[in-house]
Design an enzyme around this catalytic site. Structure first.
Site, mmCIF file in Angstrom:
data_model
loop_
_atom_site.group_PDB
_atom_site.id
_atom_site.type_symbol
_atom_site.label_atom_id
_atom_site.label_comp_id
_atom_site.label_asym_id
_atom_site.label_seq_id
_atom_site.Cartn_x
_atom_site.Cartn_y
_atom_site.Cartn_z
ATOM 1 N N GLY A 110 0.851 -1.175 0.028
ATOM 2 C CA GLY A 110 0.023 0.129 0.026
ATOM 3 C C GLY A 110 0.771 1.151 0.097
ATOM 4 N N SER A 111 2.012 1.091 -0.009
ATOM 5 C CA SER A 111 3.004 2.312 -0.301
ATOM 6 C C SER A 111 2.988 3.069 0.986
ATOM 7 C CB SER A 111 2.602 3.073 -1.530
ATOM 8 O OG SER A 111 2.518 2.287 -2.467
ATOM 9 N N CYS A 112 2.770 2.313 2.179
ATOM 10 C CA CYS A 112 2.881 3.280 3.372
ATOM 11 C C CYS A 112 4.252 3.697 3.795
ATOM 12 C CB CYS A 112 2.427 2.494 4.376
ATOM 13 S SG CYS A 112 3.271 1.067 4.851
ATOM 14 N N GLY A 113 5.303 3.025 3.505
ATOM 15 C CA GLY A 113 6.648 3.656 3.497
ATOM 16 C C GLY A 113 7.199 3.205 4.942
#
Length: 267
Positions: A110-113
């Site tokens: 989810g590309s939360c990083g």
């Protein structure tokens, strides 16, 4: 077809019992993007494979691996046979030390990083307060929010892409980037602004997303004086915005918006 989308054959069904029909519809692309920086595997992010040079720049700025566009030597994106893309980034040699220290291969669903960060201290790392100020009236925020749909090319055809916009104080939109992930859309926007020499501190950012902690972090690191989001903010996002001098507005609709103040203490 719009970049970042592909056509699919679908069968549409109806609640009223009408016969189903076959249609063609564009779906937003989502792919693993393996980011290699100075030859080191740094991250694998799920993102839309468009504007990847902008993404590389914004990602490195948000990760604080570089402080300006001049510190990136090159960025090259290519598809790989196994599926997905590789994004090869070369930073100036002087910036290799923090890269080597923090290099890790992490899958951030989810590309939360945040996945793969080893401690809470790394997540809540201290950031400099936003120094820039910008006088933006609510009317300008309404103007930008009302105009954003016309800029959402990928969003129009897929109904599944987030947008991040860089806006002038009067609400006019200068630049928009889109992605399936809201964090990626913001990184693309910040990277595009840096590559075009636009000062983020002299503008405000508008996002078609809920306002989470990571988005506030990216805005603070970029030096944005104001962040406006279409959906609501989380408690941590509001706390961090207040702590770092970022003016934060959420639930920006055509007829109302909410400006974050200080948290209230209940007896």
């Amino acid at each position: 077809m719009v970049e970042g989308a592909r056509p699919f054959g679908l069968r549409e069904h109806f609640a009223d019992g009408s016969p189903p029909r076959d249609i063609e519809r564009a779906l937003v692309e989502e792919a693993p993007i393996a980011i290699e920086i100075n030859g080191l595997g740094y991250a694998v992010m799920m993102a839309t494979p468009s504007d990847l040079e902008d993404y590389a720049m914004g990602f490195c700025l948000s990760e604080q691996l570089i402080a300006s566009a001049a510190e990136m030597v090159s960025a090259f994106a290519a598809p790989v046979e196994a599926g997905g893309w590789v994004l090869r980034v070369q930073l100036a040699v002087a910036n290799a030390a923090p890269l080597i220290e923090r290099a890790r291969l992490r899958l951030a669903e989810g590309s939360c990083g945040l996945c793969g960060i080893e401690s809470l201290e790394q997540v809540m790392r201290p950031l400099a307060r936003v120094a820039a100020t910008l006088d933006v009236e609510p009317a300008a925020m309404f103007r930008a929010a009302g105009a954003l749909g016309d800029w959402q090319i990928l969003g129009k055809v897929t109904r599944a892409a987030h947008a991040a916009a860089l806006c002038a104080a009067d609400g006019s939109i200068l630049l928009v980037r889109e992605d399936i992930g809201r964090h990626n859309a913001l990184d693309k926007l910040l990277g595009a602004a840096a590559r075009q020499g636009l000062n983020v501190g002299g503008h405000f950012i508008l996002l078609t997303a809920r306002c989470s902690f990571e988005l506030v972090q990216k805005a603070v690191i970029a030096g944005a004086p104001l962040l406006v989001t279409i959906s609501a903010a989380s408690t941590l996002a509001a706390d961090q915005a207040a702590a770092h001098g970022l003016r934060l507005v959420s639930l920006a609709r055509h007829d109302s918006l909410l400006e974050m103040g200080q948290p209230l203490t209940r007896e």
